[in-house]
Design a protein around this motif. Sequence first.
Motif, PDB file in Angstrom:
ATOM      1  N   SER A   1      -9.382  -3.368  -4.446  1.00 24.94           N
ATOM      2  CA  SER A   1      -9.605  -2.592  -3.227  1.00 24.94           C
ATOM      3  C   SER A   1      -8.435  -1.641  -2.986  1.00 24.94           C
ATOM      4  CB  SER A   1      -9.786  -3.528  -2.020  1.00 24.94           C
ATOM      5  OG  SER A   1      -8.617  -4.297  -1.791  1.00 24.94           O
ATOM      6  N   LEU A   2      -7.217  -2.083  -3.315  1.00 15.68           N
ATOM      7  CA  LEU A   2      -6.042  -1.228  -3.211  1.00 15.68           C
ATOM      8  C   LEU A   2      -6.147  -0.078  -4.207  1.00 15.68           C
ATOM      9  CD1 LEU A   2      -3.204  -0.699  -2.068  1.00 15.68           C
ATOM     10  CD2 LEU A   2      -2.304  -2.258  -3.815  1.00 15.68           C
ATOM     11  N   LEU A   3      -6.616  -0.378  -5.402  1.00 19.08           N
ATOM     12  CA  LEU A   3      -6.811   0.654  -6.428  1.00 19.08           C
ATOM     13  C   LEU A   3      -7.772   1.731  -5.937  1.00 19.08           C
ATOM     14  CD1 LEU A   3      -6.778   1.735  -9.432  1.00 19.08           C
ATOM     15  CD2 LEU A   3      -8.718   0.189  -9.816  1.00 19.08           C
ATOM     16  N   MET A   4      -8.932   1.300  -5.433  1.00 13.95           N
ATOM     17  CA  MET A   4      -9.972   2.249  -5.050  1.00 13.95           C
ATOM     18  C   MET A   4      -9.586   3.088  -3.840  1.00 13.95           C
ATOM     19  SD  MET A   4     -13.499   0.112  -5.780  1.00 13.95           S
ATOM     20  CE  MET A   4     -13.016  -1.346  -4.845  1.00 13.95           C
TER      21      MET A   4
ATOM     22  N   TYR B   1       0.835  -1.205   0.000  1.00 14.32           N
ATOM     23  CA  TYR B   1       0.000   0.000   0.000  1.00 14.32           C
ATOM     24  C   TYR B   1       0.868   1.252   0.000  1.00 14.32           C
ATOM     25  CZ  TYR B   1      -3.223   3.576   1.685  1.00 14.32           C
ATOM     26  OH  TYR B   1      -3.955   4.713   1.822  1.00 14.32           O
ATOM     27  N   GLU B   2       1.894   1.267   0.824  1.00 13.80           N
ATOM     28  CA  GLU B   2       2.760   2.441   0.919  1.00 13.80           C
ATOM     29  C   GLU B   2       3.521   2.674  -0.384  1.00 13.80           C
ATOM     30  OE1 GLU B   2       5.222   1.873   4.310  1.00 13.80           O
ATOM     31  OE2 GLU B   2       3.584   2.075   5.759  1.00 13.80           O
ATOM     32  N   SER B   3       3.976   1.599  -1.021  1.00 14.48           N
ATOM     33  CA  SER B   3       4.698   1.722  -2.288  1.00 14.48           C
ATOM     34  C   SER B   3       3.799   2.291  -3.371  1.00 14.48           C
ATOM     35  CB  SER B   3       5.238   0.358  -2.726  1.00 14.48           C
ATOM     36  OG  SER B   3       6.154  -0.152  -1.783  1.00 14.48           O
ATOM     37  N   VAL B   4       2.562   1.790  -3.425  1.00 19.56           N
ATOM     38  CA  VAL B   4       1.602   2.277  -4.412  1.00 19.56           C
ATOM     39  C   VAL B   4       1.321   3.756  -4.181  1.00 19.56           C
ATOM     40  CG1 VAL B   4      -0.825   2.157  -5.116  1.00 19.56           C
ATOM     41  CG2 VAL B   4       0.523   0.067  -4.922  1.00 19.56           C
ATOM     42  N   GLN B   5       1.116   4.135  -2.917  1.00 17.13           N
ATOM     43  CA  GLN B   5       0.838   5.534  -2.590  1.00 17.13           C
ATOM     44  C   GLN B   5       1.989   6.445  -3.011  1.00 17.13           C
ATOM     45  OE1 GLN B   5      -2.067   6.445  -2.083  1.00 17.13           O
ATOM     46  NE2 GLN B   5      -2.728   6.324   0.020  1.00 17.13           N
TER      47      GLN B   5
END
Length: 418
Positions: free
Chosen positions: A226-229, A194-198
């Motif tokens: 869910s990570l996308l949204m 999640y942190e990497s995507v952010q």
Amino acid sequence: MLSDEVNQLLSDAGRSLLAVSASVVASLSDPDEQAFYLACDVLLMLEELHGSSEKVDSENHSNGTAIELMAKMVNGEYLLYKLYEQYGLIEMNPFLAHFVDVYNQRKSRVSVSEVSSHLHNIQASIVSLFLSGETAIISGLSAAQFAEQADSMAKEVDMNRFVDALVNQGVLDPPDGRAHATEIGMVKPQGDSYESVQRLLASSLTEEISEKDAESLINVLKSDLSLLMSSVDLSINAISSMLHVNPALGRSLIALLLSTILRADVLQLLQYLPPTLPVLEALNHLLVPFPLPSGQQAITTSLLREEEKSALLHPFLSNATRTIESRAVGAGGENVLDDTSGQTRQVQLLCLFIQSLLRTGAIMFEEYVYEIQTLTISFVYVPEARELFQIVQRVMKQQTADGRTPHSATQYTSVQVL
């Protein structure tokens, strides 16, 4: 509309379901971008098949027509499942509502022919396997082989387990006064992923990221909607900035978001994006039909349904004209039209965008004559606007001669745009 090649592949009753689905995906020039378009066309085909089956006389149950209908039904349903199998849970499949609807109607449908009744039973049987998570047992079967065993393979499914997923997809209203679907089930994931995507998404708003990083980001988000949204900033400034700095990534994210429960929110957001070149290219990407790989037909289908096109494009064109008139267009909201040349350039881009949509058949002229007329009258000194204005006048004269007006016409006029 499905291409002839895909129609032929789906009509194959002898090859395995897995092989047919693989061949269909292989026929796409860009599977990642075109998968959702394909799925929408398949869904439309499945709806039309029942109308065709009602016309097939029951005594011709084993003729070529009935077999072809059966093959398309089974292969089509399997393809809808297979295209989104990578998400793991059936609850993440954007066509879950279709599967549930088919299963729920298995006993209530009234068919006028034996063929139609038989197809309904086969269809309900295969979706029951999707919903029960036992699809692996049929992947090696052909459509004909599955049809022979459909009754014995059908599963009983507890529909209550899908209520939350259907609420999250916006299909069902939230029970017991729960929050709207866009507010429930949206707990932000935790951890390194999640942190990497952010971090990567934040960087993409201000600096160009590598093609490798962009591809990696899209693959991660595809595997976890869910990570996308929970990660993408759905604001006008964020989306327009990403399209300006990383246009390919922005277009991919928009297409991916349209396959989630945020579809309506994304379409509404797009109405208010500034008419910059990256934004117009992104909208053109969504609206203009894709060429088929074979090149034998002019078009296939766009990502948006006709009613969605109208709901998006009418307000976008009106907002774009007002934005240009106010001289306040910028990738991140800044004023970039401080001189007439900048305003002229923006008008040229918007006119070329409209011409592209007309030329490719993405839109019909008469539906948007008011927005086009407003734009062209306001900026008639711009050559591209003047050219569109002349088209408006020519079409309106033609309609007047025919005793019609743009707003009362029942037939659309074909407009030649060079």
